[in-house]
Design a protein around this motif. Structure first.
Motif, PDB file in Angstrom:
ATOM      1  N   ILE A  61       1.601 -13.279   5.742  1.00  0.00           N
ATOM      2  CA  ILE A  61       0.814 -13.378   4.517  1.00  0.00           C
ATOM      3  C   ILE A  61      -0.842 -12.514   4.748  1.00  0.00           C
ATOM      4  CG2 ILE A  61      -0.612 -14.665   2.993  1.00  0.00           C
ATOM      5  CD1 ILE A  61       1.447 -16.757   3.206  1.00  0.00           C
ATOM      6  N   ASP A  62      -1.082 -12.889   5.964  1.00  0.00           N
ATOM      7  CA  ASP A  62      -2.448 -12.558   6.473  1.00  0.00           C
ATOM      8  C   ASP A  62      -2.473 -10.989   6.970  1.00  0.00           C
ATOM      9  OD1 ASP A  62      -4.969 -13.301   7.202  1.00  0.00           O
ATOM     10  OD2 ASP A  62      -4.402 -12.709   9.381  1.00  0.00           O
ATOM     11  N   THR A  63      -1.046 -10.523   7.342  1.00  0.00           N
ATOM     12  CA  THR A  63      -1.120  -9.216   7.879  1.00  0.00           C
ATOM     13  C   THR A  63      -0.463  -8.116   6.912  1.00  0.00           C
ATOM     14  OG1 THR A  63       1.014  -9.457   9.023  1.00  0.00           O
ATOM     15  CG2 THR A  63      -1.259  -9.599  10.232  1.00  0.00           C
ATOM     16  N   ARG A  64      -0.200  -8.644   5.576  1.00  0.00           N
ATOM     17  CA  ARG A  64       0.515  -7.956   4.675  1.00  0.00           C
ATOM     18  C   ARG A  64      -0.281  -6.873   4.218  1.00  0.00           C
ATOM     19  NH1 ARG A  64      -2.062 -12.053   1.596  1.00  0.00           N
ATOM     20  NH2 ARG A  64      -2.494 -11.455  -0.435  1.00  0.00           N
ATOM     21  N   GLU A  65       0.163  -5.531   3.923  1.00  0.00           N
ATOM     22  CA  GLU A  65      -0.339  -4.460   3.656  1.00  0.00           C
ATOM     23  C   GLU A  65      -1.162  -4.296   2.302  1.00  0.00           C
ATOM     24  OE1 GLU A  65       0.031   0.122   4.587  1.00  0.00           O
ATOM     25  OE2 GLU A  65       1.724  -0.628   3.326  1.00  0.00           O
ATOM     26  N   GLN A  66      -2.657  -4.526   2.943  1.00  0.00           N
ATOM     27  CA  GLN A  66      -3.826  -4.581   2.017  1.00  0.00           C
ATOM     28  C   GLN A  66      -4.862  -3.417   1.965  1.00  0.00           C
ATOM     29  OE1 GLN A  66      -5.167  -8.573   0.634  1.00  0.00           O
ATOM     30  NE2 GLN A  66      -4.467  -9.222   2.766  1.00  0.00           N
ATOM     31  N   PRO A  67      -5.613  -2.959   0.925  1.00  0.00           N
ATOM     32  CA  PRO A  67      -6.605  -1.957   1.044  1.00  0.00           C
ATOM     33  C   PRO A  67      -7.468  -2.108   2.084  1.00  0.00           C
ATOM     34  CG  PRO A  67      -6.495  -2.647  -1.196  1.00  0.00           C
ATOM     35  CD  PRO A  67      -5.586  -3.524  -0.443  1.00  0.00           C
ATOM     36  N   LYS A  68      -7.957  -1.149   2.788  1.00  0.00           N
ATOM     37  CA  LYS A  68      -9.150  -1.216   3.593  1.00  0.00           C
ATOM     38  C   LYS A  68     -10.320  -1.791   2.860  1.00  0.00           C
ATOM     39  CE  LYS A  68      -7.661   1.856   7.378  1.00  0.00           C
ATOM     40  NZ  LYS A  68      -6.384   2.359   6.815  1.00  0.00           N
ATOM     41  N   THR A  69     -10.436  -0.909   1.715  1.00  0.00           N
ATOM     42  CA  THR A  69     -11.659  -1.263   0.820  1.00  0.00           C
ATOM     43  C   THR A  69     -11.156  -1.423  -0.461  1.00  0.00           C
ATOM     44  OG1 THR A  69     -12.407   0.959   0.360  1.00  0.00           O
ATOM     45  CG2 THR A  69     -13.415   0.059   2.476  1.00  0.00           C
ATOM     46  N   MET A  70     -11.908  -2.179  -1.427  1.00  0.00           N
ATOM     47  CA  MET A  70     -11.460  -2.412  -2.710  1.00  0.00           C
ATOM     48  C   MET A  70     -12.583  -2.497  -3.671  1.00  0.00           C
ATOM     49  SD  MET A  70      -8.827  -4.930  -4.325  1.00  0.00           S
ATOM     50  CE  MET A  70      -9.001  -5.663  -5.722  1.00  0.00           C
ATOM     51  N   LYS A  71     -12.786  -1.915  -4.741  1.00  0.00           N
ATOM     52  CA  LYS A  71     -13.871  -1.921  -5.701  1.00  0.00           C
ATOM     53  C   LYS A  71     -13.294  -2.322  -6.986  1.00  0.00           C
ATOM     54  CE  LYS A  71     -17.250   1.473  -4.383  1.00  0.00           C
ATOM     55  NZ  LYS A  71     -17.732   2.861  -4.443  1.00  0.00           N
ATOM     56  N   ALA A  72     -13.715  -3.356  -7.694  1.00  0.00           N
ATOM     57  CA  ALA A  72     -13.439  -3.615  -8.771  1.00  0.00           C
ATOM     58  C   ALA A  72     -14.304  -4.455  -9.937  1.00  0.00           C
ATOM     59  CB  ALA A  72     -12.070  -4.746  -8.795  1.00  0.00           C
ATOM     60  N   THR A  73     -14.072  -4.384 -11.107  1.00  0.00           N
ATOM     61  CA  THR A  73     -15.059  -5.199 -11.847  1.00  0.00           C
ATOM     62  C   THR A  73     -13.971  -6.429 -12.570  1.00  0.00           C
ATOM     63  OG1 THR A  73     -15.952  -3.088 -12.754  1.00  0.00           O
ATOM     64  CG2 THR A  73     -16.361  -5.035 -14.282  1.00  0.00           C
ATOM     65  N   MET A  74     -14.472  -7.648 -12.620  1.00  0.00           N
ATOM     66  CA  MET A  74     -13.809  -8.657 -12.780  1.00  0.00           C
ATOM     67  C   MET A  74     -14.835  -9.507 -14.067  1.00  0.00           C
ATOM     68  SD  MET A  74     -13.074 -10.049  -9.299  1.00  0.00           S
ATOM     69  CE  MET A  74     -14.313  -9.600  -8.291  1.00  0.00           C
ATOM     70  N   THR A  75     -13.823  -9.642 -15.105  1.00  0.00           N
ATOM     71  CA  THR A  75     -14.256 -10.428 -15.939  1.00  0.00           C
ATOM     72  C   THR A  75     -13.661 -11.966 -16.038  1.00  0.00           C
ATOM     73  OG1 THR A  75     -14.048  -8.563 -17.502  1.00  0.00           O
ATOM     74  CG2 THR A  75     -14.296 -10.664 -18.679  1.00  0.00           C
ATOM     75  N   MET A  76     -14.581 -12.864 -15.801  1.00  0.00           N
ATOM     76  CA  MET A  76     -14.213 -14.254 -15.550  1.00  0.00           C
ATOM     77  C   MET A  76     -14.275 -15.157 -17.030  1.00  0.00           C
ATOM     78  SD  MET A  76     -15.275 -15.253 -11.785  1.00  0.00           S
ATOM     79  CE  MET A  76     -17.151 -14.615 -11.729  1.00  0.00           C
ATOM     80  N   VAL A  77     -13.307 -15.487 -17.612  1.00  0.00           N
ATOM     81  CA  VAL A  77     -13.587 -16.392 -18.706  1.00  0.00           C
ATOM     82  C   VAL A  77     -13.381 -17.826 -18.321  1.00  0.00           C
ATOM     83  CG1 VAL A  77     -12.761 -16.705 -21.106  1.00  0.00           C
ATOM     84  CG2 VAL A  77     -12.385 -14.364 -19.954  1.00  0.00           C
ATOM     85  N   LYS A 103       1.531  -3.304  -8.272  1.00  0.00           N
ATOM     86  CA  LYS A 103       1.726  -2.301  -7.363  1.00  0.00           C
ATOM     87  C   LYS A 103       1.020  -1.122  -7.553  1.00  0.00           C
ATOM     88  CE  LYS A 103       4.339  -0.880  -3.561  1.00  0.00           C
ATOM     89  NZ  LYS A 103       5.690  -0.932  -3.174  1.00  0.00           N
ATOM     90  N   LYS A 104      -0.370  -0.815  -6.952  1.00  0.00           N
ATOM     91  CA  LYS A 104      -1.068   0.173  -7.238  1.00  0.00           C
ATOM     92  C   LYS A 104      -0.958   1.083  -5.766  1.00  0.00           C
ATOM     93  CE  LYS A 104      -5.862   1.409  -8.473  1.00  0.00           C
ATOM     94  NZ  LYS A 104      -5.812   2.288  -9.502  1.00  0.00           N
ATOM     95  N   ASP A 105      -0.400   2.407  -5.961  1.00  0.00           N
ATOM     96  CA  ASP A 105      -0.226   3.358  -4.880  1.00  0.00           C
ATOM     97  C   ASP A 105       0.782   2.229  -3.871  1.00  0.00           C
ATOM     98  OD1 ASP A 105      -1.834   5.051  -5.893  1.00  0.00           O
ATOM     99  OD2 ASP A 105      -3.765   4.310  -4.873  1.00  0.00           O
ATOM    100  N   LYS A 106       0.379   2.106  -2.880  1.00  0.00           N
ATOM    101  CA  LYS A 106       1.507   1.450  -1.850  1.00  0.00           C
ATOM    102  C   LYS A 106       0.734  -0.336  -1.617  1.00  0.00           C
ATOM    103  CE  LYS A 106      -1.499   3.136   2.035  1.00  0.00           C
ATOM    104  NZ  LYS A 106      -1.604   3.563   3.380  1.00  0.00           N
ATOM    105  N   TYR A 107      -0.135  -0.678  -2.680  1.00  0.00           N
ATOM    106  CA  TYR A 107      -0.707  -1.846  -2.392  1.00  0.00           C
ATOM    107  C   TYR A 107      -0.052  -2.825  -3.501  1.00  0.00           C
ATOM    108  CZ  TYR A 107      -3.791   0.502   0.789  1.00  0.00           C
ATOM    109  OH  TYR A 107      -4.178   1.204   1.938  1.00  0.00           O
ATOM    110  N   TRP A 108      -0.002  -4.036  -3.423  1.00  0.00           N
ATOM    111  CA  TRP A 108       0.330  -5.078  -4.439  1.00  0.00           C
ATOM    112  C   TRP A 108      -1.091  -5.824  -4.572  1.00  0.00           C
ATOM    113  CZ3 TRP A 108       4.457  -5.959  -7.496  1.00  0.00           C
ATOM    114  CH2 TRP A 108       5.567  -5.433  -6.945  1.00  0.00           C
ATOM    115  N   LEU A 109      -1.644  -5.703  -5.935  1.00  0.00           N
ATOM    116  CA  LEU A 109      -3.021  -5.934  -5.962  1.00  0.00           C
ATOM    117  C   LEU A 109      -3.083  -6.997  -7.070  1.00  0.00           C
ATOM    118  CD1 LEU A 109      -4.936  -2.320  -5.972  1.00  0.00           C
ATOM    119  CD2 LEU A 109      -4.623  -4.322  -3.949  1.00  0.00           C
TER     120      LEU A 109
END
Lengths: 255, 421
Positions: free
Chosen positions: A35-51, A207-213
């Motif tokens: 889980i800890d070493t699963r492929e994740q982006p080096k950096t990530m930018k996002a906008t989040m809406t919290m309801v 899945k976005k590119d090679k990552y599950w986000l």
């Protein structure tokens, strides 16, 4: 005689095959490591809406932008509501010590260090605590795979995380449903110190590119009958970020 | 002031044409505040409407602009609508240095409210219960933040000196006259302001570094005092009488830190103020003095937050006991200018309700030397996002000579409503 020998050989081979099969079975620690070493982006930018939704169905909305580098560094700043706009939050995680966390409150023009006692508090009124927003260090837990389960045609490992002694956490254990396809903990149950189920987190991933986000995350506080839905938009991955982004100087200028 | 603002807006519009990616944002709040004195039923001590407008503009990745203007109508304090340009500055960011030019608020120190090191912006204390962020008077200056080996070195140059704005003499909250009475002074002479020349500029330097879970700061500042000193003259047959009020130059050497220790949040600030009266010859000018504050916060069971601080001032002694007593009573011209020498503060608070947006809080400040107390309970309700209603009180009590007891006829209750957009 030949028949007996053949039967013995078959039995021996079966035994070898079973033990080999057993050896290949995943342990809790190995699964946590995956889980800890699963492929994740080096950096990530996002906008989040919290309801934020209360027991009567009343809703409040918060909008934040975030930048993260792995699980180690995260900067988040509020875009809405108007009275929270400009508030920013910076977290840096380390392997060998507690996270550093700072909050910038534009009304005071000041960056405040957040002490570890505040980790258990809710993050800006949501159902996520500062601890939930942080990086769960795998060395702080022991693991046990409870079972394997199929939900909605997806195969899961059910993994129990138990904090080691002297680990400062609000939870007595966490149970995760880890999707076999990508090692993402899709559902998580959080248990309080009395052993009662306190919160449930559910996540939708794409899945976005090679990552599950994550595209949606819901944290439900069962006791308070309250939940926070978090929607991820404008996700950008692996963009180059300067080191200066994750500093207390930079957090004062994000808008 | 209005001309200055218009010029800045024009500069922004000019840059806006040069840089195509300009973004603008206008935000602010409207706050209505009414205070009533309890001991004189029906006596309204404040009715105030305060409109805050902030204009933010990003011209490019490297250049940004921000301004904050308050428009205030407060007939009990001012007779006219006040226009206060608190901030208007341009930021220029580079890889190793950030530059800020213009009118700005410069916040130093790690403590809450009681910040002896936070001296670069004087304050408008005509309403002493106003939020500190609003009380601060913007100063025109140039600020450089140089990023060097995991440290930040901040340099500030302020050619435009400003001073504390005090409550009107003999008004409800004129704590200054009360303090002077304690020094045996009844009337005050006129103020002699320092000349507006580059010789009177202020400057400061600070180095900030994070080591493990400690944020450290060391600083030095060379400033004109925020509060005046009294120049005395001797009239025959040898009676000291106030001649004029004037502003001295003071140097500050300071340090502060904030850390997370054993789950507690802890912080401290210490400042040493080097006044002109190093040899202790002028009883009406303070000898060099220390001010320091230590504090901690923690979350108690039931999610109750506690914040405790201890503040103390120590004046250095130069073997003249006659002067020592008088100096203990006098106001500190820079640093914390409150007329108390040793105080403890306690804040207990709990958030509750939908999205934890409501809060109940009690704040208490105790004068340890003169045994006086001020308490401020308050409740804040936010029925919907960006709208808050707050009600609370300020209650004073203490021994006869304490500064808090002198306000014991000024106990107040108030209601505040704030709408943000």
């Amino acid at each position: 005689m030949r028949k007996i020998l053949t039967a013995l050989c078959v039995m021996l081979l079966t035994l070898i095959f079973i033990s080999a099969e057993k050896k290949q079975e995943l342990t809790g620690e190995e699964l946590a490591q995956k889980i800890d070493t699963r492929e994740q982006p080096k950096t990530m930018k996002a906008t989040m809406t919290m309801v934020l939704i209360d027991k009567k169905g009343n809703k409040r909305e918060r909008k934040v932008s975030s930048i993260r580098e792995g699980d180690e560094k995260m900067l988040m700043w509020f875009l809405a509501p108007a009275d929270e706009k400009g508030v920013s939050f910076l977290r840096k995680s380390y392997e060998d010590r507690d996270d550093d966390m700072w909050l910038y409150l534009p009304a005071f023009g000041k960056v405040r260090r957040i002490a570890s006692h505040a980790k258990k508090g809710n993050f800006m009124g949501t159902d996520f605590t500062y601890e939930d927003m942080g990086d769960r260090k795998i060395k702080n837990y022991t693991y046990k795979i409870l079972k394997e389960e199929k939900i909605d045609n997806k195969d899961y490992w059910v993994l129990e995380w138990t904090p080691k002694e002297n680990v400062d956490t609000d939870y007595s254990k966490i149970i995760s449903w880890v999707w076999k396809e990508n090692y993402s903990p899709i559902i998580e149950e959080f248990y309080d110190k009395t052993g009662e189920k306190k919160k449930i987190k559910k996540m939708d991933v794409e899945k976005k590119d090679k990552y599950w986000l994550p595209v949606k995350m819901v944290m439900e506080d069962i006791k308070a009958n309250h939940k926070t839905e978090m929607y991820f938009e404008d996700i950008k991955v692996d963009e180059k970020l300067e080191d200066s982004v994750f500093t207390t100087s930079y957090m004062q200028r994000v808008r | 002031m209005k001309k200055y603002y218009i010029v800045l807006i024009l500069i922004i519009l000019f840059f806006a044409n040069v840089f195509a990616d300009t973004t603008y944002e206008l935000r602010g709040s409207l706050r209505e505040w009414v205070k009533v004195i309890v001991n004189t039923p029906g006596k309204v001590s404040l009715i105030e409407s305060r409109l805050k407008l902030e204009l933010l503009s990003t011209l490019s990745q490297e250049i940004a602009f921000k301004s904050r203007v308050y428009t205030v109508y407060s007939p009990k304090i001012y007779n006219e609508i006040k226009f206060n340009l608190q901030e208007a500055y341009i930021d220029y960011y580079t890889e190793i240095m950030d530059i800020r030019i213009g009118r700005q608020i410069i916040s130093w120190g790690k403590a809450d409210e009681l910040n002896p090191t936070d001296i670069l912006n004087p304050e408008d204390i005509s309403n002493i219960f106003e939020e500190k962020s609003i009380r601060k008077i913007g100063v025109f200056g140039i600020k450089l933040d140089l990023k060097l080996f995991d440290s930040v070195i901040t340099g500030i140059y302020i050619p435009d000196i400003q001073f504390h704005k005090l409550p009107e003499a003999h008004s409800t909250w004129d704590f200054f006259s009360i303090g002077l009475k304690k020094m045996g002074l009844i009337t005050l002479p006129s103020i002699l302001y320092p000349e507006n020349s580059l010789d009177n500029s202020e400057w400061a330097i600070k180095i900030s570094k994070t080591i493990e879970n400690f944020d450290f700061t060391l600083s030095f500042a060379d400033v004109i005092d925020n509060l005046f000193s009294i120049k005395m003259k001797i009239i025959p047959p040898g009676i000291p009488t106030p001649d004029y009020l004037y502003y001295n130059r003071t140097q500050m050497i300071a340090a502060d830190f904030a850390a997370s220790l054993f789950e507690f949040g802890v912080w401290a600030e210490v400042a040493y103020f080097i006044t002109k009266d190093k040899d202790g010859t002028d009883p009406f000018m303070k000898n060099p003095y220390f001010q320091y504050v230590i504090g901690m916060d923690y979350t108690l069971p039931f999610d109750i937050k506690i914040n405790i601080q201890y503040f103390r001032e120590d004046v250095t002694c130069v073997n003249d006991d006659k002067e020592k007593e008088l100096e203990k009573k006098s106001f500190s011209p820079t640093g914390l200018s409150i007329p108390v020498k040793q105080v403890g503060s306690l804040r207990l608070g709990k958030n509750f309700g939908e999205a934890n947006a409501n809060s109940l809080e009690i704040f208490c400040i105790y004068d340890i030397e003169e045994k006086g107390v001020m308490m401020g309970p308050r409740i804040l309700i936010s029925p919907t996002d960006a709208f808050k209603v707050e009600t609370g009180a300020f209650v004073f009590d203490g021994q006869e000579n304490s500064i808090f007891n002198m306000f014991n006829l000024n106990d107040e209750v108030y209601v505040k409503a704030t709408y943000s957009f």
